[in-house]
Scaffold this motif. Structure first.
Motif, PDB file in Angstrom:
ATOM      1  N   VAL A  84      -5.862   6.189   2.006  1.00 57.06           N
ATOM      2  CA  VAL A  84      -5.147   7.048   1.470  1.00 57.06           C
ATOM      3  C   VAL A  84      -4.969   6.963   0.041  1.00 57.06           C
ATOM      4  CG1 VAL A  84      -3.104   8.219   1.899  1.00 57.06           C
ATOM      5  CG2 VAL A  84      -4.405   7.317   3.868  1.00 57.06           C
ATOM      6  N   LEU A  85      -4.610   5.831  -0.270  1.00 50.20           N
ATOM      7  CA  LEU A  85      -4.580   5.566  -1.717  1.00 50.20           C
ATOM      8  C   LEU A  85      -5.841   6.078  -2.603  1.00 50.20           C
ATOM      9  CD1 LEU A  85      -2.817   4.473  -4.280  1.00 50.20           C
ATOM     10  CD2 LEU A  85      -3.854   2.192  -3.622  1.00 50.20           C
ATOM     11  N   GLY A  86      -6.880   5.721  -2.062  1.00 46.42           N
ATOM     12  CA  GLY A  86      -8.140   5.952  -2.880  1.00 46.42           C
ATOM     13  C   GLY A  86      -8.212   7.671  -2.882  1.00 46.42           C
ATOM     14  N   LEU A  87      -8.058   8.019  -1.836  1.00 46.45           N
ATOM     15  CA  LEU A  87      -8.208   9.687  -1.877  1.00 46.45           C
ATOM     16  C   LEU A  87      -7.011  10.490  -2.443  1.00 46.45           C
ATOM     17  CD1 LEU A  87      -9.209  12.074  -0.152  1.00 46.45           C
ATOM     18  CD2 LEU A  87      -7.218  12.061   1.286  1.00 46.45           C
ATOM     19  N   LEU A  88      -5.866   9.666  -2.900  1.00 43.70           N
ATOM     20  CA  LEU A  88      -4.940  10.444  -3.848  1.00 43.70           C
ATOM     21  C   LEU A  88      -5.493   9.835  -5.414  1.00 43.70           C
ATOM     22  CD1 LEU A  88      -1.427   9.527  -2.168  1.00 43.70           C
ATOM     23  CD2 LEU A  88      -2.514  11.827  -2.513  1.00 43.70           C
ATOM     24  N   TYR A  89      -6.063   8.733  -5.606  1.00 41.98           N
ATOM     25  CA  TYR A  89      -6.264   8.410  -6.800  1.00 41.98           C
ATOM     26  C   TYR A  89      -7.729   9.119  -7.394  1.00 41.98           C
ATOM     27  CZ  TYR A  89      -7.429   5.140 -10.746  1.00 41.98           C
ATOM     28  OH  TYR A  89      -7.941   4.947 -12.043  1.00 41.98           O
ATOM     29  N   ALA A  90      -8.363   9.261  -6.301  1.00 39.36           N
ATOM     30  CA  ALA A  90      -9.917   9.890  -6.876  1.00 39.36           C
ATOM     31  C   ALA A  90      -9.577  11.162  -7.735  1.00 39.36           C
ATOM     32  CB  ALA A  90     -10.527  10.472  -5.521  1.00 39.36           C
ATOM     33  N   PRO A  91      -8.732  12.204  -7.730  1.00 40.83           N
ATOM     34  CA  PRO A  91      -8.606  13.268  -8.590  1.00 40.83           C
ATOM     35  C   PRO A  91      -8.232  12.601  -9.888  1.00 40.83           C
ATOM     36  CG  PRO A  91      -7.202  13.735  -7.051  1.00 40.83           C
ATOM     37  CD  PRO A  91      -8.116  12.257  -6.420  1.00 40.83           C
ATOM     38  N   VAL A  92      -7.295  11.742  -9.893  1.00 44.36           N
ATOM     39  CA  VAL A  92      -6.702  11.027 -11.075  1.00 44.36           C
ATOM     40  C   VAL A  92      -7.830  10.379 -11.997  1.00 44.36           C
ATOM     41  CG1 VAL A  92      -5.197   9.451 -11.898  1.00 44.36           C
ATOM     42  CG2 VAL A  92      -4.328  10.821 -10.222  1.00 44.36           C
ATOM     43  N   CYS A  93      -8.725   9.543 -11.375  1.00 48.88           N
ATOM     44  CA  CYS A  93      -9.767   8.715 -11.602  1.00 48.88           C
ATOM     45  C   CYS A  93     -10.794   9.797 -12.382  1.00 48.88           C
ATOM     46  CB  CYS A  93     -10.460   7.980 -10.680  1.00 48.88           C
ATOM     47  SG  CYS A  93     -11.761   6.878 -11.265  1.00 48.88           S
TER      48      CYS A  93
ATOM     49  N   TRP B  25       0.844  -1.157   0.111  1.00 51.87           N
ATOM     50  CA  TRP B  25      -0.124  -0.021  -0.078  1.00 51.87           C
ATOM     51  C   TRP B  25       0.937   1.198  -0.011  1.00 51.87           C
ATOM     52  CZ3 TRP B  25      -4.316  -0.997  -1.701  1.00 51.87           C
ATOM     53  CH2 TRP B  25      -5.258  -1.914  -1.171  1.00 51.87           C
ATOM     54  N   TRP B  26       1.904   1.316   0.794  1.00 53.85           N
ATOM     55  CA  TRP B  26       2.711   2.469   0.888  1.00 53.85           C
ATOM     56  C   TRP B  26       3.642   2.662  -0.551  1.00 53.85           C
ATOM     57  CZ3 TRP B  26       2.959   6.649   3.288  1.00 53.85           C
ATOM     58  CH2 TRP B  26       2.650   7.215   4.667  1.00 53.85           C
ATOM     59  N   GLY B  27       3.866   1.179  -1.191  1.00 51.67           N
ATOM     60  CA  GLY B  27       4.362   1.438  -2.664  1.00 51.67           C
ATOM     61  C   GLY B  27       3.559   1.966  -3.475  1.00 51.67           C
ATOM     62  N   ALA B  28       2.253   1.424  -3.387  1.00 55.26           N
ATOM     63  CA  ALA B  28       1.359   2.149  -4.488  1.00 55.26           C
ATOM     64  C   ALA B  28       0.991   3.503  -4.145  1.00 55.26           C
ATOM     65  CB  ALA B  28      -0.146   1.338  -4.329  1.00 55.26           C
ATOM     66  N   ILE B  29       0.998   4.142  -2.715  1.00 54.62           N
ATOM     67  CA  ILE B  29       1.046   5.392  -2.620  1.00 54.62           C
ATOM     68  C   ILE B  29       1.999   6.181  -3.316  1.00 54.62           C
ATOM     69  CG2 ILE B  29       0.982   7.243  -0.593  1.00 54.62           C
ATOM     70  CD1 ILE B  29      -0.656   5.216   0.631  1.00 54.62           C
ATOM     71  N   VAL B  30       3.196   5.769  -3.046  1.00 53.18           N
ATOM     72  CA  VAL B  30       4.465   6.352  -3.444  1.00 53.18           C
ATOM     73  C   VAL B  30       4.501   6.415  -5.268  1.00 53.18           C
ATOM     74  CG1 VAL B  30       6.931   6.333  -3.902  1.00 53.18           C
ATOM     75  CG2 VAL B  30       6.122   5.993  -1.576  1.00 53.18           C
ATOM     76  N   ALA B  31       4.024   5.289  -5.663  1.00 50.01           N
ATOM     77  CA  ALA B  31       3.881   5.008  -7.260  1.00 50.01           C
ATOM     78  C   ALA B  31       2.625   6.338  -7.734  1.00 50.01           C
ATOM     79  CB  ALA B  31       3.547   3.833  -7.529  1.00 50.01           C
ATOM     80  N   LEU B  32       1.705   6.572  -7.124  1.00 45.14           N
ATOM     81  CA  LEU B  32       0.860   7.175  -7.559  1.00 45.14           C
ATOM     82  C   LEU B  32       1.257   8.836  -7.314  1.00 45.14           C
ATOM     83  CD1 LEU B  32      -1.895   7.690  -8.829  1.00 45.14           C
ATOM     84  CD2 LEU B  32      -2.918   7.694  -6.276  1.00 45.14           C
ATOM     85  N   ILE B  33       1.995   9.155  -6.231  1.00 48.44           N
ATOM     86  CA  ILE B  33       2.443  10.503  -5.832  1.00 48.44           C
ATOM     87  C   ILE B  33       3.522  10.770  -7.066  1.00 48.44           C
ATOM     88  CG2 ILE B  33       3.663  12.017  -4.522  1.00 48.44           C
ATOM     89  CD1 ILE B  33       2.372  10.467  -1.989  1.00 48.44           C
TER      90      ILE B  33
END
Length: 452
Positions: free
Chosen positions: A313-322, A121-129
């Motif tokens: 947290v990952l969903g919160l970051l991905y929401a604007p991208v989606c 999950w932290w890896g996905a968060i860093v990947a998205l950021i």
């Protein structure tokens, strides 16, 4: 227009955050100096028993009475260090690849490092950021969201795969011994490189279809032309075979998908293999204390568990991208919105799994506090050395100088916030590198002393 406005707002926010961070850092240093020179009434020299107490295992719960202090210590000396190192490695790898025009991207090296240490999950968060914020802000042309945002799915898929594989017992056994056979290293490169390429090429081919792109190799023009002709023959052969089985429509579509997926997979193999290998080298040489605590599980031998808030947290970051992808004229068709919505299945599934089948929040917090105690004991003596104090004071003076320079920019420049944002990026980037190197050296010294 809206993209430029969004970038301007983010840069303005980054500029304000840079000023605030510099001021808070300076205030923290001043308070530290004040406390250091403050006379302590009634203090006496500690006895040998008292002096040895902080280093003894019996005081492993020194943060237990102050859990917020332990959480902040862990955030400062573990999570933020690993996340910052991951973002920096991703950016450096991509910058080198672009300037050298290499067939390797290396923009997931830091993602692999974070996934190995902190989990999927932290890896996905860093990947998205890294892919959707840092690269987008620093993209030199307009339309960066159209070019960059779709590939976030590939980075997220790779982070989840690498993090999940790093949680397996085989990876722990592989790292435990100092001298592994060549077969073990080959296993690592195959599983994390070739296997990672298979996983990441699957969303990659869907994104290529959405972008209406053909897989291309960064090769010599003559070689590229020869490869293209051969691939075209493969596609025609696959199309003829599939048409005889499934009909013209399905045969034509599947032949394109299969051939381009195979090309994608082959193209991803060297990049993902090298990214995973470089990340592991950085982990082994740079952060042995993190390896001992986060991969081998410390004295108890139990790896830290994921917190249930991380998928959110990952969903919160991905929401604007989606939202950007679904509302886009290029990607917003009914054929592709399931692709952009697919990460939500993993996000919601991950949250439900951690919510109902994961360990309790109390157990996670207790493990975090124990880990913070072990970090504090391991790094305590390093922090008292003269070189450490020298670097802290130099950093303090550098922050003051950078703040003074930044305050002069609004006077000299009309478009000052862009220049100030880039100024803070450069200054804080170098200070971040120094900070990461200092922590790496401290961890190596601490591990060496513990072994002796």
């Amino acid at each position: 227009m809206f993209e430029d406005l969004g970038k301007d707002l983010l840069m303005l926010g980054g500029t304000v955050a840079g000023f605030i961070a510099a001021m808070l850092s300076i205030m923290e240093k001043l308070l530290d100096i004040k406390n250091r020179f403050k006379p302590k009434k009634g203090s006496k020299a500690p006895s040998p028993t008292e002096r040895s107490a902080p280093d003894s295992p019996s005081t492993a719960s020194s943060f237990a009475s102050k859990p917020l202090r332990g959480a902040s210590y862990l955030l400062l000396y573990e999570t933020s260090v690993i996340v910052a190192a991951g973002l920096l490695l991703n950016y450096v790898g991509l910058t080198l690849s672009r300037h050298l025009e290499s067939i390797l991207y290396l923009d997931m090296t830091g993602t692999a490092l974070v996934a190995f240490l902190l989990g999927p999950w932290w890896g996905a968060i860093v990947a998205l950021i890294s892919s959707s914020i840092v690269n987008w802000l620093l993209f030199p042309e307009s339309g960066g969201d159209v070019v960059i945002f779709p590939w976030s799915l590939v980075n997220i898929a790779g982070a989840l795969y690498w993090g999940w594989m790093a949680r397996q017992i085989g990876f722990q056994k592989y790292l435990r011994t100092g001298r592994n056979a060549a077969l073990s290293h080959g296993w690592f490169l195959y599983v994390f490189g070739v296997g990672g390429a298979i996983v990441m090429s699957m969303p990659g081919i869907f994104i290529q279809s959405a972008l209406h792109e053909q897989t291309t190799f960064a090769l010599n023009p003559d070689v590229a032309e020869s490869v293209s002709q051969r691939v075209l023959k493969w596609e025609q052969l696959a199309q003829l075979y599939l048409e005889s089985l499934l009909g013209i429509h399905w045969g034509e579509s599947l032949s394109w998908w299969i051939v381009n997926w195979f090309q994608n997979w082959v193209r991803y193999i060297p990049d993902k293999t090298m990214s995973a290998a470089i990340a592991l080298v950085v982990l082994k040489y740079g952060y042995p204390l993190f390896e001992r605590e986060l991969i081998h599980g410390g004295p108890e031998g139990e790896r830290p568990k994921d917190e249930r808030v991380l998928p959110l947290v990952l969903g919160l970051l991905y929401a604007p991208v989606c939202a950007t992808l679904i509302s886009s004229d290029i990607y917003g068709g009914p054929a592709y919105w399931p692709l952009w919505a697919s990460p939500w299945l993993f996000i919601l599934g991950g949250y439900c799994y951690l919510r109902y089948w994961g360990i309790s929040e109390e157990a996670v917090k207790a493990a975090r506090l124990q880990r913070a105690d072990r970090y504090a004991r391991a790094l305590k003596l390093i922090g008292k050395e003269a070189s450490h104090e020298f670097c802290k004071r130099l950093t303090f003076v550098t922050l003051i100088a950078s703040l003074l320079f930044a305050l002069c920019l609004p006077i000299l420049l009309s478009d000052f916030y862009r220049a100030t944002f880039k100024f803070f990026c450069v200054v804080y980037g170098f200070l971040l590198v120094v900070h990461l190197v200092r922590i790496s050296i401290a961890q190596n010294i601490s591990i060496s002393r513990a072994d002796n």
